[in-house]
Write a protein that holds these residues in place. Structure first.
Motif, PDB file in Angstrom:
ATOM      1  N   LEU A  42       0.841  -1.201   0.000  1.00 30.07           N
ATOM      2  CA  LEU A  42       0.000   0.000   0.000  1.00 30.07           C
ATOM      3  C   LEU A  42       0.874   1.248   0.000  1.00 30.07           C
ATOM      4  O   LEU A  42       1.921   1.288   0.655  1.00 30.07           O
ATOM      5  CB  LEU A  42      -0.901   0.035   1.242  1.00 30.07           C
ATOM      6  N   ASN A  43       0.447   2.263  -0.712  1.00 31.08           N
ATOM      7  CA  ASN A  43       1.086   3.577  -0.658  1.00 31.08           C
ATOM      8  C   ASN A  43       0.319   4.436   0.341  1.00 31.08           C
ATOM      9  O   ASN A  43      -0.894   4.611   0.208  1.00 31.08           O
ATOM     10  CB  ASN A  43       1.049   4.258  -2.024  1.00 31.08           C
ATOM     11  N   VAL A  44       1.023   4.953   1.339  1.00 27.70           N
ATOM     12  CA  VAL A  44       0.380   5.771   2.368  1.00 27.70           C
ATOM     13  C   VAL A  44       1.220   7.032   2.582  1.00 27.70           C
ATOM     14  O   VAL A  44       2.456   6.969   2.615  1.00 27.70           O
ATOM     15  CB  VAL A  44       0.235   5.007   3.702  1.00 27.70           C
ATOM     16  N   VAL A  45       0.529   8.152   2.736  1.00 21.47           N
ATOM     17  CA  VAL A  45       1.215   9.438   2.925  1.00 21.47           C
ATOM     18  C   VAL A  45       2.098   9.412   4.173  1.00 21.47           C
ATOM     19  O   VAL A  45       1.645   9.039   5.262  1.00 21.47           O
ATOM     20  CB  VAL A  45       0.182  10.588   3.025  1.00 21.47           C
ATOM     21  N   GLY A  46       3.346   9.817   3.994  1.00 21.92           N
ATOM     22  CA  GLY A  46       4.295   9.759   5.103  1.00 21.92           C
ATOM     23  C   GLY A  46       4.841  11.096   5.548  1.00 21.92           C
ATOM     24  O   GLY A  46       5.709  11.157   6.422  1.00 21.92           O
TER      25      GLY A  46
ATOM     26  N   GLY B 283       1.906  10.962  21.813  1.00 22.02           N
ATOM     27  CA  GLY B 283       2.814  10.516  20.760  1.00 22.02           C
ATOM     28  C   GLY B 283       2.406  11.037  19.393  1.00 22.02           C
ATOM     29  O   GLY B 283       1.237  11.371  19.167  1.00 22.02           O
ATOM     30  N   PHE B 284       3.353  11.104  18.483  1.00 21.68           N
ATOM     31  CA  PHE B 284       3.110  11.570  17.116  1.00 21.68           C
ATOM     32  C   PHE B 284       3.557  10.500  16.123  1.00 21.68           C
ATOM     33  O   PHE B 284       4.460   9.708  16.407  1.00 21.68           O
ATOM     34  CB  PHE B 284       3.898  12.859  16.831  1.00 21.68           C
ATOM     35  N   CYS B 285       2.944  10.510  14.950  1.00 22.95           N
ATOM     36  CA  CYS B 285       3.340   9.595  13.881  1.00 22.95           C
ATOM     37  C   CYS B 285       2.848  10.149  12.554  1.00 22.95           C
ATOM     38  O   CYS B 285       2.032  11.070  12.508  1.00 22.95           O
ATOM     39  CB  CYS B 285       2.781   8.192  14.110  1.00 22.95           C
ATOM     40  N   SER B 286       3.342   9.549  11.470  1.00 27.72           N
ATOM     41  CA  SER B 286       2.810   9.871  10.142  1.00 27.72           C
ATOM     42  C   SER B 286       1.703   8.867   9.828  1.00 27.72           C
ATOM     43  O   SER B 286       1.563   7.841  10.510  1.00 27.72           O
ATOM     44  CB  SER B 286       3.914   9.769   9.088  1.00 27.72           C
ATOM     45  N   TRP B 287       0.930   9.157   8.800  1.00 26.95           N
ATOM     46  CA  TRP B 287      -0.102   8.201   8.379  1.00 26.95           C
ATOM     47  C   TRP B 287       0.533   6.871   7.977  1.00 26.95           C
ATOM     48  O   TRP B 287      -0.004   5.802   8.263  1.00 26.95           O
ATOM     49  CB  TRP B 287      -0.909   8.765   7.209  1.00 26.95           C
ATOM     50  N   ALA B 288       1.699   6.932   7.323  1.00 32.42           N
ATOM     51  CA  ALA B 288       2.387   5.709   6.906  1.00 32.42           C
ATOM     52  C   ALA B 288       2.812   4.882   8.121  1.00 32.42           C
ATOM     53  O   ALA B 288       2.618   3.656   8.158  1.00 32.42           O
ATOM     54  CB  ALA B 288       3.594   6.057   6.043  1.00 32.42           C
ATOM     55  N   ALA B 289       3.378   5.549   9.121  1.00 34.18           N
ATOM     56  CA  ALA B 289       3.796   4.848  10.340  1.00 34.18           C
ATOM     57  C   ALA B 289       2.586   4.299  11.102  1.00 34.18           C
ATOM     58  O   ALA B 289       2.642   3.197  11.672  1.00 34.18           O
ATOM     59  CB  ALA B 289       4.595   5.794  11.235  1.00 34.18           C
ATOM     60  N   PHE B 290       1.511   5.052  11.103  1.00 33.78           N
ATOM     61  CA  PHE B 290       0.264   4.607  11.738  1.00 33.78           C
ATOM     62  C   PHE B 290      -0.235   3.327  11.072  1.00 33.78           C
ATOM     63  O   PHE B 290      -0.561   2.342  11.749  1.00 33.78           O
ATOM     64  CB  PHE B 290      -0.773   5.731  11.633  1.00 33.78           C
ATOM     65  N   SER B 291      -0.269   3.327   9.742  1.00 34.73           N
ATOM     66  CA  SER B 291      -0.762   2.147   9.023  1.00 34.73           C
ATOM     67  C   SER B 291       0.135   0.939   9.275  1.00 34.73           C
ATOM     68  O   SER B 291      -0.354  -0.184   9.450  1.00 34.73           O
ATOM     69  CB  SER B 291      -0.880   2.429   7.523  1.00 34.73           C
ATOM     70  N   GLN B 292       1.465   1.162   9.328  1.00 35.52           N
ATOM     71  CA  GLN B 292       2.377   0.053   9.589  1.00 35.52           C
ATOM     72  C   GLN B 292       2.138  -0.548  10.965  1.00 35.52           C
ATOM     73  O   GLN B 292       2.148  -1.773  11.143  1.00 35.52           O
ATOM     74  CB  GLN B 292       3.833   0.530   9.480  1.00 35.52           C
ATOM     75  N   GLU B 293       1.885   0.316  11.956  1.00 37.55           N
ATOM     76  CA  GLU B 293       1.605  -0.171  13.308  1.00 37.55           C
ATOM     77  C   GLU B 293       0.274  -0.924  13.363  1.00 37.55           C
ATOM     78  O   GLU B 293       0.147  -1.926  14.083  1.00 37.55           O
ATOM     79  CB  GLU B 293       1.597   1.004  14.292  1.00 37.55           C
ATOM     80  N   ILE B 294      -0.701  -0.470  12.605  1.00 37.50           N
ATOM     81  CA  ILE B 294      -1.989  -1.181  12.514  1.00 37.50           C
ATOM     82  C   ILE B 294      -1.758  -2.600  12.017  1.00 37.50           C
ATOM     83  O   ILE B 294      -2.248  -3.580  12.601  1.00 37.50           O
ATOM     84  CB  ILE B 294      -2.966  -0.439  11.569  1.00 37.50           C
TER      85      ILE B 294
ATOM     86  N   VAL C  55       1.495  -6.655   5.239  1.00 36.71           N
ATOM     87  CA  VAL C  55       1.330  -5.653   4.176  1.00 36.71           C
ATOM     88  C   VAL C  55       2.553  -4.750   4.182  1.00 36.71           C
ATOM     89  O   VAL C  55       2.962  -4.261   5.236  1.00 36.71           O
ATOM     90  CB  VAL C  55       0.057  -4.794   4.394  1.00 36.71           C
ATOM     91  N   LYS C  56       3.123  -4.529   3.015  1.00 33.42           N
ATOM     92  CA  LYS C  56       4.271  -3.625   2.911  1.00 33.42           C
ATOM     93  C   LYS C  56       3.756  -2.218   2.665  1.00 33.42           C
ATOM     94  O   LYS C  56       2.997  -1.972   1.738  1.00 33.42           O
ATOM     95  CB  LYS C  56       5.199  -4.055   1.774  1.00 33.42           C
ATOM     96  N   VAL C  57       4.178  -1.270   3.510  1.00 33.27           N
ATOM     97  CA  VAL C  57       3.734   0.121   3.401  1.00 33.27           C
ATOM     98  C   VAL C  57       4.819   0.951   2.719  1.00 33.27           C
ATOM     99  O   VAL C  57       5.957   0.987   3.179  1.00 33.27           O
ATOM    100  CB  VAL C  57       3.404   0.717   4.783  1.00 33.27           C
TER     101      VAL C  57
END
Length: 284
Positions: A173-177, A211-222, A230-232
């Protein structure tokens, strides 16, 4: 204590009512079918009939992209609706909580925004929410303006549910980082709001999980916590164009909450793990 909650059909309104009931408050949840907040007379009549001690105003026009094309509808709900509810709250001397957003800021820089920073919204949604803030401040003295970000809860759609759904058919998946903020669990936020209404520590607050994160980091943690492979791929905002501009920096300082003696929310990773357990219960 009698508490009227608007937007009960949304993620936050649903949990405020649910958690309030658990705490023994007399909760009155209302959605758009029961209460048209864009109609001044109806709002006045409804609030005078219920006569709550507190109004927690969660209802909002939150379709950020759609708001750019339906500006009047967005303004009607977020600004006018808030004005009518604030006026009704003043008539009966009720406390008022207005749920605002990180979108009141322009997202420039890397430093967390404080409550003292001057809002500068970059889209119609943020503009109308900030106008709602100004309306509340001009009408009421007994108010809490609570700016929240990246909200997720059981009732309704959110980023986590979208990622889990996509993971069923996608391996990458491509996710905004390059957009950063704090995910916020509506159960944790509800506990804070219910703590607030029992005080007179009025004012503007920022509230989100720690805590703070990017959308990409959030999706990876999910995916990590849900055991999904899933590769982000982290992409830029420019690579994922949307109708409305998003603030790149949605970091908000919560120091004022701490200084006022309110409970800090747990970390977003901790909130995510508890949320996934609740989601699993819902499915089963």
């Amino acid at each position: 204590m009698k508490i009227l909650v608007t937007g009960v059909g949304g993620q936050l309104g649903f949990d405020v009512v649910r958690e309030g009931n658990k705490c023994g408050f007399e909760m009155h949840g209302t959605g758009s079918k029961e209460l048209d907040i864009t109609n001044k007379e109806i709002v006045c009549e409804y609030v005078n009939k219920v006569k709550p001690d507190v109004i927690v105003h969660c209802a909002a026009y939150t379709a950020v992209d759609k708001a750019e094309d339906y500006k009047e509808d967005c303004y009607d709900v977020n600004t006018n609706g808030t004005k009518y509810l604030a006026e009704a709250a003043k008539q009966i001397d009720a406390k008022f909580i207005y749920i605002s957003t990180d979108y009141v800021f322009d997202g420039l820089g890397d430093a967390p925004f404080t409550e003292a920073d001057i809002p500068n919204p970059i889209g119609q949604y943020g503009i109308t929410k900030f106008e709602g803030e100004m309306v509340v401040r001009s009408i009421l003295e007994k108010y809490f303006i609570v700016r929240v970000s990246w909200v997720f809860g059981l009732n309704g759609n959110n980023f986590i549910k979208t990622m889990l759904r996509l993971s069923e058919t996608r391996e990458e998946l491509n996710v905004v980082g390059d957009q950063f903020g704090s995910p916020t669990y509506t159960v944790d936020l509800s506990h804070l709001l219910l703590q607030m209404v029992q005080t007179e520590k009025y004012g503007i607050y920022h509230a989100s999980n720690e805590g703070f994160c990017s959308w990409a980091a959030f999706s990876q943690e999910i995916f990590n916590q849900a055991n999904r492979t899933v590769k982000v791929h982290s992409i830029t905002t420019e690579e994922y164009p949307t109708r409305a501009k998003r603030p790149k920096n949605s970091r908000m300082s919560k120091q004022k909450l701490v200084d006022a003696g309110f409970n800090q929310l747990p970390t977003w990773e901790n909130a995510l793990s508890r949320y996934l357990v609740e989601l699993e219960k819902e499915v089963n």
